[in-house]
Design a protein around this motif. Structure first.
Motif, PDB file in Angstrom:
ATOM      1  N   ALA A  16      64.910  12.038  53.089  1.00 33.35           N
ATOM      2  CA  ALA A  16      65.189  13.103  52.117  1.00 33.35           C
ATOM      3  C   ALA A  16      63.907  13.564  51.433  1.00 33.35           C
ATOM      4  O   ALA A  16      63.713  14.762  51.189  1.00 33.35           O
ATOM      5  CB  ALA A  16      66.204  12.614  51.087  1.00 33.35           C
ATOM      6  N   ILE A  17      63.019  12.619  51.133  1.00 34.22           N
ATOM      7  CA  ILE A  17      61.723  12.981  50.543  1.00 34.22           C
ATOM      8  C   ILE A  17      60.899  13.765  51.551  1.00 34.22           C
ATOM      9  O   ILE A  17      60.273  14.779  51.228  1.00 34.22           O
ATOM     10  CB  ILE A  17      60.970  11.715  50.078  1.00 34.22           C
ATOM     11  CG1 ILE A  17      61.713  11.055  48.909  1.00 34.22           C
ATOM     12  CG2 ILE A  17      59.538  12.065  49.661  1.00 34.22           C
ATOM     13  CD1 ILE A  17      61.154   9.693  48.512  1.00 34.22           C
ATOM     14  N   ASP A  18      60.930  13.310  52.804  1.00 37.74           N
ATOM     15  CA  ASP A  18      60.159  13.957  53.865  1.00 37.74           C
ATOM     16  C   ASP A  18      60.626  15.396  54.084  1.00 37.74           C
ATOM     17  O   ASP A  18      59.811  16.295  54.350  1.00 37.74           O
ATOM     18  CB  ASP A  18      60.288  13.148  55.157  1.00 37.74           C
ATOM     19  CG  ASP A  18      59.258  13.541  56.191  1.00 37.74           C
ATOM     20  OD1 ASP A  18      58.102  13.772  55.813  1.00 37.74           O
ATOM     21  OD2 ASP A  18      59.610  13.628  57.375  1.00 37.74           O
ATOM     22  N   ARG A  19      61.926  15.646  53.968  1.00 36.55           N
ATOM     23  CA  ARG A  19      62.477  16.992  54.145  1.00 36.55           C
ATOM     24  C   ARG A  19      62.227  17.888  52.943  1.00 36.55           C
ATOM     25  O   ARG A  19      62.416  19.096  53.008  1.00 36.55           O
ATOM     26  CB  ARG A  19      63.985  16.918  54.398  1.00 36.55           C
ATOM     27  CG  ARG A  19      64.390  16.368  55.739  1.00 36.55           C
ATOM     28  CD  ARG A  19      65.875  16.652  55.991  1.00 36.55           C
ATOM     29  NE  ARG A  19      66.710  16.172  54.892  1.00 36.55           N
ATOM     30  CZ  ARG A  19      67.235  14.951  54.835  1.00 36.55           C
ATOM     31  NH1 ARG A  19      67.004  14.085  55.815  1.00 36.55           N
ATOM     32  NH2 ARG A  19      67.994  14.594  53.814  1.00 36.55           N
ATOM     33  N   GLY A  20      61.832  17.285  51.826  1.00 35.95           N
ATOM     34  CA  GLY A  20      61.637  18.064  50.620  1.00 35.95           C
ATOM     35  C   GLY A  20      62.871  18.148  49.747  1.00 35.95           C
ATOM     36  O   GLY A  20      62.898  18.904  48.769  1.00 35.95           O
ATOM     37  N   ASP A  21      63.925  17.378  50.080  1.00 32.25           N
ATOM     38  CA  ASP A  21      65.117  17.362  49.224  1.00 32.25           C
ATOM     39  C   ASP A  21      64.792  16.764  47.862  1.00 32.25           C
ATOM     40  O   ASP A  21      65.359  17.176  46.844  1.00 32.25           O
ATOM     41  CB  ASP A  21      66.239  16.551  49.888  1.00 32.25           C
ATOM     42  CG  ASP A  21      66.716  17.178  51.186  1.00 32.25           C
ATOM     43  OD1 ASP A  21      66.427  18.375  51.399  1.00 32.25           O
ATOM     44  OD2 ASP A  21      67.367  16.482  51.987  1.00 32.25           O
ATOM     45  N   PHE A  22      63.905  15.769  47.863  1.00 35.40           N
ATOM     46  CA  PHE A  22      63.389  15.191  46.621  1.00 35.40           C
ATOM     47  C   PHE A  22      61.894  15.473  46.593  1.00 35.40           C
ATOM     48  O   PHE A  22      61.177  15.157  47.537  1.00 35.40           O
ATOM     49  CB  PHE A  22      63.644  13.685  46.551  1.00 35.40           C
ATOM     50  CG  PHE A  22      65.096  13.298  46.633  1.00 35.40           C
ATOM     51  CD1 PHE A  22      66.038  13.899  45.817  1.00 35.40           C
ATOM     52  CD2 PHE A  22      65.522  12.337  47.537  1.00 35.40           C
ATOM     53  CE1 PHE A  22      67.375  13.554  45.898  1.00 35.40           C
ATOM     54  CE2 PHE A  22      66.856  11.977  47.620  1.00 35.40           C
ATOM     55  CZ  PHE A  22      67.790  12.583  46.800  1.00 35.40           C
TER      56      PHE A  22
END
Length: 211
Positions: A16-22
């Motif tokens: 999720a961090i990698d996708r930019g969600d966080f």
């Protein structure tokens, strides 16, 4: 079962961090993450603790937030990434199968569709670099580069959001693929170094303008 759940929670949060969600500075709440990913709070709590020890998350009072890289950390990260990726490009020129090279070239062509969408282009960029890592056929290098790219996700913005950078980056990607296809390891490594140098310079310039 608990060990599998912990591993899954850790991977889910990282993805999720990698996708930019966080994004850097975002607060992560245990209960909200458990609901989001459909897992119990225990593996989420353990995953958060593990991410804190890995410096992906930092304490802000009693909360955990996604870490933000300092200027020095960013420079250090680019220095390591550049040398590792240059090695991957050199090895890819030696070991990549013809099919892998064709996939890389197709990626460059297809990624033109993402110009104007910085987030989509950033994700496509990560896929392209990951494909080069795999084409090196060196499992230890792939592992180390995976760690580096996880840390890259802690940068608040992408250099590909800068005006004109997307088109230039795709041209640089094409030069890397050309060198790999020519089986010229030194040229591939140099093209990769130049590509990351341009990305780093763009990022520094954009950050200076925001200050």
């Amino acid at each position: 079962m608990a060990q599998i759940a912990q591993k899954d929670a850790h991977a889910l949060i990282l993805d999720a961090i990698d996708r930019g969600d966080f994004r850097p500075g975002d607060r992560l709440v245990e209960s909200e993450l458990a609901d989001r990913f459909g897992v119990s709070r225990t593996p989420v709590r353990e995953a958060l603790q593990r991410l804190e020890t890995q410096s992906v998350l930092v304490r802000d009072g009693r909360s955990l937030i996604v870490a933000t890289l300092s200027h020095d950390q960013m420079a250090e990260l680019y220095a390591v990434r550049t040398e590792l990726e240059a090695l991957a490009a050199r090895l890819a020129a030696q070991h990549a199968a013809r099919e892998e090279i064709r996939v890389l070239r197709r990626m460059v062509n297809e990624d033109e569709a993402f110009l104007g969408d910085a987030r989509a282009l950033s994700q496509a960029n990560r896929r392209f670099h990951r494909q080069i890592h795999l084409a090196s056929h060196n499992r230890y290098l792939v592992q180390q580069l995976g760690m580096v790219h996880r840390t890259m996700a802690l940068m608040a913005t992408t250099s590909l959001a800068a005006e004109g950078r997307g088109e230039t980056a795709l041209g640089e990607h094409l030069a890397i693929v050309d060198a790999i296809e020519a089986r010229d390891g030194e040229a591939a490594a140099e093209a990769l170094r130049q590509h990351l140098s341009e990305a780093f310079e763009t990022r520094l310039r954009e950050e200076a303008l925001r200050e």
